[in-house]
Design a protein around this motif. Structure first.
Motif, PDB file in Angstrom:
ATOM      1  N   LYS A  52     -49.422 -49.287  -1.238  1.00  0.00           N
ATOM      2  CA  LYS A  52     -50.355 -48.641  -0.311  1.00  0.00           C
ATOM      3  C   LYS A  52     -50.110 -48.993   1.155  1.00  0.00           C
ATOM      4  O   LYS A  52     -50.349 -48.162   2.036  1.00  0.00           O
ATOM      5  CB  LYS A  52     -51.800 -48.963  -0.694  1.00  0.00           C
ATOM      6  CG  LYS A  52     -52.187 -50.426  -0.587  1.00  0.00           C
ATOM      7  CD  LYS A  52     -53.640 -50.640  -1.028  1.00  0.00           C
ATOM      8  CE  LYS A  52     -54.048 -52.099  -0.933  1.00  0.00           C
ATOM      9  NZ  LYS A  52     -55.452 -52.308  -1.375  1.00  0.00           N
ATOM     10  N   ASP A  53     -49.615 -50.226   1.432  1.00  0.00           N
ATOM     11  CA  ASP A  53     -49.352 -50.591   2.830  1.00  0.00           C
ATOM     12  C   ASP A  53     -47.884 -50.429   3.199  1.00  0.00           C
ATOM     13  O   ASP A  53     -47.486 -50.708   4.335  1.00  0.00           O
ATOM     14  CB  ASP A  53     -49.813 -52.017   3.130  1.00  0.00           C
ATOM     15  CG  ASP A  53     -49.033 -53.076   2.354  1.00  0.00           C
ATOM     16  OD1 ASP A  53     -48.212 -52.705   1.483  1.00  0.00           O
ATOM     17  OD2 ASP A  53     -49.241 -54.283   2.624  1.00  0.00           O
ATOM     18  N   GLY A  54     -47.068 -49.985   2.246  1.00  0.00           N
ATOM     19  CA  GLY A  54     -45.660 -49.736   2.529  1.00  0.00           C
ATOM     20  C   GLY A  54     -44.808 -50.983   2.647  1.00  0.00           C
ATOM     21  O   GLY A  54     -43.645 -50.904   3.034  1.00  0.00           O
ATOM     22  N   SER A  81     -34.878 -50.259  -1.981  1.00  0.00           N
ATOM     23  CA  SER A  81     -34.644 -49.430  -3.165  1.00  0.00           C
ATOM     24  C   SER A  81     -35.943 -48.841  -3.699  1.00  0.00           C
ATOM     25  O   SER A  81     -35.938 -47.808  -4.368  1.00  0.00           O
ATOM     26  CB  SER A  81     -33.949 -50.249  -4.257  1.00  0.00           C
ATOM     27  OG  SER A  81     -34.848 -51.137  -4.902  1.00  0.00           O
ATOM     28  N   LEU A  82     -37.057 -49.513  -3.379  1.00  0.00           N
ATOM     29  CA  LEU A  82     -38.380 -49.075  -3.849  1.00  0.00           C
ATOM     30  C   LEU A  82     -39.160 -48.327  -2.766  1.00  0.00           C
ATOM     31  O   LEU A  82     -40.346 -48.037  -2.933  1.00  0.00           O
ATOM     32  CB  LEU A  82     -39.183 -50.293  -4.308  1.00  0.00           C
ATOM     33  CG  LEU A  82     -38.569 -51.096  -5.461  1.00  0.00           C
ATOM     34  CD1 LEU A  82     -39.404 -52.336  -5.753  1.00  0.00           C
ATOM     35  CD2 LEU A  82     -38.420 -50.236  -6.708  1.00  0.00           C
ATOM     36  N   GLY A  83     -38.499 -48.036  -1.646  1.00  0.00           N
ATOM     37  CA  GLY A  83     -39.156 -47.310  -0.567  1.00  0.00           C
ATOM     38  C   GLY A  83     -40.150 -48.136   0.214  1.00  0.00           C
ATOM     39  O   GLY A  83     -41.084 -47.590   0.816  1.00  0.00           O
ATOM     40  N   LEU A  84     -39.947 -49.460   0.235  1.00  0.00           N
ATOM     41  CA  LEU A  84     -40.857 -50.372   0.926  1.00  0.00           C
ATOM     42  C   LEU A  84     -40.130 -51.146   2.020  1.00  0.00           C
ATOM     43  O   LEU A  84     -38.887 -51.163   2.065  1.00  0.00           O
ATOM     44  CB  LEU A  84     -41.466 -51.359  -0.076  1.00  0.00           C
ATOM     45  CG  LEU A  84     -42.245 -50.755  -1.249  1.00  0.00           C
ATOM     46  CD1 LEU A  84     -42.571 -51.836  -2.278  1.00  0.00           C
ATOM     47  CD2 LEU A  84     -43.514 -50.072  -0.762  1.00  0.00           C
ATOM     48  N   ALA A  86     -40.994 -52.404 -11.940  1.00  0.00           N
ATOM     49  CA  ALA A  86     -40.394 -51.743 -10.774  1.00  0.00           C
ATOM     50  C   ALA A  86     -39.248 -52.571 -10.213  1.00  0.00           C
ATOM     51  O   ALA A  86     -38.204 -52.021  -9.824  1.00  0.00           O
ATOM     52  CB  ALA A  86     -41.459 -51.524  -9.703  1.00  0.00           C
ATOM     53  N   ALA A  87     -39.425 -53.890 -10.153  1.00  0.00           N
ATOM     54  CA  ALA A  87     -38.375 -54.771  -9.645  1.00  0.00           C
ATOM     55  C   ALA A  87     -37.129 -54.679 -10.503  1.00  0.00           C
ATOM     56  O   ALA A  87     -35.997 -54.624  -9.993  1.00  0.00           O
ATOM     57  CB  ALA A  87     -38.880 -56.207  -9.579  1.00  0.00           C
ATOM     58  N   ALA A 107     -39.099 -46.356  -7.397  1.00  0.00           N
ATOM     59  CA  ALA A 107     -40.215 -46.396  -6.450  1.00  0.00           C
ATOM     60  C   ALA A 107     -41.507 -45.908  -7.099  1.00  0.00           C
ATOM     61  O   ALA A 107     -42.598 -46.398  -6.795  1.00  0.00           O
ATOM     62  CB  ALA A 107     -39.889 -45.546  -5.228  1.00  0.00           C
ATOM     63  N   ALA A 108     -41.379 -44.957  -8.030  1.00  0.00           N
ATOM     64  CA  ALA A 108     -42.562 -44.422  -8.698  1.00  0.00           C
ATOM     65  C   ALA A 108     -43.223 -45.442  -9.611  1.00  0.00           C
ATOM     66  O   ALA A 108     -44.391 -45.277  -9.993  1.00  0.00           O
ATOM     67  CB  ALA A 108     -42.172 -43.180  -9.503  1.00  0.00           C
ATOM     68  N   LEU A 109     -42.500 -46.504  -9.953  1.00  0.00           N
ATOM     69  CA  LEU A 109     -43.034 -47.542 -10.830  1.00  0.00           C
ATOM     70  C   LEU A 109     -43.835 -48.610 -10.083  1.00  0.00           C
ATOM     71  O   LEU A 109     -44.510 -49.429 -10.700  1.00  0.00           O
ATOM     72  CB  LEU A 109     -41.890 -48.222 -11.591  1.00  0.00           C
ATOM     73  CG  LEU A 109     -41.084 -47.335 -12.545  1.00  0.00           C
ATOM     74  CD1 LEU A 109     -39.871 -48.095 -13.079  1.00  0.00           C
ATOM     75  CD2 LEU A 109     -41.953 -46.849 -13.699  1.00  0.00           C
TER      76      LEU A 109
END
Length: 323
Positions: free
Chosen positions: A72-74, A111-114, A282-283, A63-65
């Motif tokens: 920014k919009d989640g 997995s990326l917090g989105l 990130a993916a 997620a940090a990547l």
């Protein structure tokens, strides 16, 4: 698990769903496929709007990547072409996107917090949409090619496989090499990767004095399926996901062998992102997290695609050369 679908998409979905149901849901190597809905075969597929999706955990490191412009919009806006089961299709309500590509998109976003925002997209429209930033990713059976790598970045998540299928009571037991198709009546899509492979195999056979392939072409999947089941053709050769889905759903056909989509080279199916924006990294991390925790394998198994699983995601893997 909730999927966000843009309101503008919902307002036109009913009008276009019938059309999209007839559209190819893969790269130009795929043939047009209508959606079979029978579940009387060897595997039951949930085609309802209520999808019991595999549980996924967030990976803080992955997620940090994610680039700030995306996080920014989640939401993660993902283009998915609908129309070919089990990759992408509408549920029985003709409103809800479902299928393997949708599940991968939802799992990757989590997995990326989105939150995944699934945008049903015509195949011809995803390249411009991704390149312009309208879509933050395309997860729609895109094969990695060297030409596409000039414009996009990729994180692989599935092998590109083509499959030979025959009716379930066919005396043919396997297709492993060119000699196995000599003299056979084979249904194949015109202008596709699979036709190019079959033409190469046929040329090899004829040079050896073997019987030529009887190439058969049909305008739509229903006609080709009827021809196969009626005995007017011996085999179909096309994208393995759709062939595997139909074989599992109704039990009327069987798999005789698979071939790499880029034969004689191996081809990769990948998350497609805007070139240079950093999201592909990130993916890749997100997919590798899904693989490590086991959710990735469960998602592929749900849709009968376990044979196309990758051991790990690659960033910009070798692509098929320009033809």
């Amino acid at each position: 698990m909730k999927i966000s679908i843009p309101q503008s998409v919902l307002t036109v979905t009913v009008a276009v769903s019938a059309l999209l149901g007839l559209a190819a849901c893969s790269d130009p190597g795929a043939s047009t496929a209508q959606i079979p809905v029978s579940t009387s075969g060897t595997k039951t597929f949930n085609l309802t709007p209520d999808q019991d999706r595999v549980a996924v955990t967030q990976d803080p490191a992955a997620a940090a990547l994610v680039p700030e412009a995306i996080k920014k919009d989640g939401k993660l806006t993902v283009a998915v072409t609908l129309g070919a089961a089990p990759l992408g299709l509408y549920a029985r309500d003709n409103l809800t996107p479902i299928g393997n590509e949708v599940d991968i998109a939802v799992a990757l976003a989590q997995s990326l917090g989105l939150e995944a925002e699934i945008v049903p997209t015509a195949w011809a429209d995803w390249p411009l949409g991704v390149a312009s930033g309208k879509y933050e990713a395309a997860i729609t059976n895109v094969t990695v090619t060297e030409e596409r790598k000039l414009k996009f970045d990729f994180a692989s998540y599935r092998e590109d496989k083509l499959g030979f299928y025959a009716k379930s009571n066919s005396p043919i037991t396997k297709i492993e090499s060119a000699a196995d198709v000599a003299g056979k009546k084979v249904i194949v899509g015109s202008g596709t990767n699979q036709e190019a492979i079959l033409l190469a195999w046929d040329k090899e056979n004829v040079a050896k004095g073997l019987a030529p392939v009887d190439f058969q072409y049909y305008d739509d999947d229903s006609a080709s399926s009827l021809a196969l089941l009626a005995g007017r053709a011996d085999l179909t050769f096309g994208p393995n996901p759709t062939g595997a889905y139909k074989a599992a759903a109704d039990g009327k056909t069987k798999l005789l062998g698979t071939v790499d989509g880029g034969w004689p080279l191996q081809a990769s199916i990948a998350v497609t992102t805007e070139k240079g924006n950093g999201f592909a990294v990130a993916a890749q991390a997100g997919i590798n997290h899904l693989i490590a925790e086991g959710s990735y394998a469960k998602i592929l198994d749900i849709w009968g695609l376990s044979s196309e699983a990758v051991k790990h995601s690659e960033l910009n893997p070798p692509g098929l050369p320009a033809s």
